[in-house]
Design an enzyme around this catalytic site. Sequence first.
Site, short mmCIF file in Angstrom:
data_model
loop_
_atom_site.label_atom_id
_atom_site.label_comp_id
_atom_site.label_asym_id
_atom_site.label_seq_id
_atom_site.Cartn_x
_atom_site.Cartn_y
_atom_site.Cartn_z
N GLN A 111 0.85 -1.19 0.00
CA GLN A 111 0.00 0.00 0.00
C GLN A 111 0.89 1.24 0.00
O GLN A 111 1.66 1.45 0.92
CB GLN A 111 -0.88 -0.05 1.25
N SER A 141 1.44 6.82 2.53
CA SER A 141 2.13 7.87 3.28
C SER A 141 3.30 8.46 2.50
O SER A 141 3.91 7.78 1.68
CB SER A 141 2.67 7.31 4.60
N SER A 151 5.17 -1.00 3.95
CA SER A 151 5.52 -2.34 4.44
C SER A 151 5.65 -3.30 3.27
O SER A 151 4.76 -3.35 2.41
CB SER A 151 4.43 -2.87 5.38
N GLU A 189 -8.12 -0.96 6.72
CA GLU A 189 -6.82 -0.97 7.38
C GLU A 189 -6.97 -1.19 8.88
O GLU A 189 -6.24 -1.95 9.48
CB GLU A 189 -6.10 0.36 7.14
N GLU A 228 -3.61 9.39 18.02
CA GLU A 228 -4.33 10.67 18.04
C GLU A 228 -5.32 10.77 16.87
O GLU A 228 -6.46 11.22 17.04
CB GLU A 228 -3.31 11.83 17.96
#
Lengths: 369, 403
Positions: free
Chosen positions: B125, B128, B160, B243, B371
């Site tokens: 994936q 980011s 990953s 996810e 968060e």
Amino acid sequence: MNFEFSEEQNMLRDQARSFLADKCSLRNVREILDGDAPFDAEAWRGMIELGWTGTAIPEEYGGIGMGYLELCVIAEELGRSLAPTPFSSSVYLFAEAILTAGSEEQKKQYLPGIATGATIGTLAVFEGPHAPSPKNIKAKAANGLLSGEKMPVPDGDVADFAVVAANSDAGLSLYIVDLSDDSVTAQSIKTLDPTRSHAKINLSETPGELLGNEGDGWNILGQVFNAAAVLFAFEQVGGAQAALDMGKEYAMTRFAFGRPIATFQAIKHKLVDMYVATELARSNCYYGAWALDTHSTELPIAAATCRISATDAYHESSKENIQIHGGMGFTWEFDCHLFYRRSKLLSVNLGGEPRWKDMLISRLEQASA
Amino acid sequence: MDFNDTPAEAEFRAEVRTWLKANVPHRDKAAESEAELIRRAKSWQAKKADAGWACLHWQKEYGGRSASPIESVIWQQEESKYDVPAGIFAIGQGMCGPTMATYATEEQKQRYLPPMARGDEIWCQLFSEPAAGSDLAGLRTKAEKDGDDWIINGQKIWTSGAHYSDYGILVTRSDPTVPKHQGLTFFFVDMKSPGIEIKPIKQISGASNFNEVYFTDVRIPDAHRLGEVGDGWRVSITTLMNERLAVGSAGGPDFADIFRLAQNIEINDQPAIKDRAVRDRLATWYCETNGLKFTKFRTQSALSRGETPGPEASIAKIVSAKKLQDIGSFGMDLMELGGIMMDENVMLEDGMFQGAFLGAPGLRIAGGTDEILRNIIAERVLGLPQDIRADKGVSFNEIPTSR
């Protein structure tokens, strides 16, 4: 595998919620808080009429024999509404003690009164500000007569009967006591949570009827507390959810720095922590409800698990609800403190959290041995 | 409410148990290289797929079993009792698969899903970026249309398994002149394409599970676009909702492991478990572990009724990542100074507590930081209003940046 309440049970929940919203709102709770009445008599009558007191009592003993899952559903709603009634003393404590250890005659004698609401029962174990143990309980029993001082006793000032823990020559034992006996004095006692009545009870050569085997009292109490822990855990989750809802509602409508305080992450994250704790507790309560309803051998572990997590959730939710309300949350006028008070009462009424955590690990050690 | 199997479920569980018992390969060696692990994982996955035990809840025609959600849970429960490899397919089967199933053409689903289920092809994936983590929609990897192709330039990070993956799902910026969520376009990409360069990242544990992936003039055919041009954010949300389910259950020591350690190690000449402070911590973790377990069962009950997994699943990651960090740390407290030793000849429990201590910080960040997950629960579950955003409605190329 199905981890949900059934459609019928959810209908019962809706019915209970709307009854309590109508007859047992926070305004009613505040009347008990500020007044002299020990409990809300009208709400109590209504619950009896709806048959709630007989929910899990078998039909042969005058109950409606629905089951513990239904009683759990009602307990959650009672906790949410902070219902100021002797329901828990009568149903989770007294009736459970009779069902656990009573003879056939005792069940026939005492349970119909509880089921129909004609009588109120309670359980008298504690003797002041310390943890009771089979050794330190000072109340004495000899020749069927009991003497000693019990406090605080939940609803001790309004109950007709109590199951009393006292030491006899054979060790800690339980006795059914008629509190209307002349030898008994019961005085209301001031507590942290005035919305639930407690009393100091003095017994002086008071007749007591043995419940279960003599010397087996601590063991029976353990079983009664396991069942009661599940039911009170549902009350705790109901209260935790109500405090969460209240904090959320306030955060959405209170403006500071030109916007609702619910837009600030410091407030959002606090509400999420309350939500997470409440959901984990709720899931553990479902496990407890299943174990109670099926008489599973896992009940001692399930009961401790749901009690510990429900205690944590209610503490978290009720204290942070005050924090979200700021200064107003700290006033007598706002309702936040009602949940904070009840949370503390329910966290100690069956023994404190350190003792339950210790019991949980002991039970897990036994299970893994 | 019934925690027991129905007769049909019990029958299914028995079938699963019988198959696993007869087919799980014997394993005598604990340590292995990554290449050996991949080989072992692929072989196990293929064996399962050939017998109809891969991606159970996927449709049969795409390599699954068309099983019910509850059957999938039963399979997972039974398979997890064995030491079999699973991790390397989790992102593909857990996140890329559902995204492909929602947005790919029928032909593409026939082509890509069965080998993904069988483990013949591994997926990663590519989301980011160095400047777009929690603020994922601020990503900058550029996609420019060139005839029937798109040309991709930019950099992804924290990918990953990129180094052993055959395909990846990729979200890019196709239009920087509109507000950030509106200018994204989503693709799947052949990881062997010219112009892709993969560099491993060394983590604090010393391992390298993640990579930086550089794109230099990489060509992707328009046919490999998922969703409409400019609709990449909506496609990404499909992936991200899955996810949290895929990442939700972390490996590493859990309650049973710290309980066993506390029974086997001593404090003041008696088992540590007899210490009240130790018992207090253990009880807290037991309640959290079971709370998560039964929350998962409740989620599965909702799935059985045909509801889609909601953001409630984020609870699992918030609670379990912190718990893992605390258990790792506490396990070493029980070992005292000896707890720092990572020499495999002397460390206890194959170093799982040290591993958790060094791995958990990453888990609290990967797949949505603690968060961000709290924001998601606050907004999607509790219905709280969004924080005020400085970049709302601003064209992407006019948003202030770090550099």
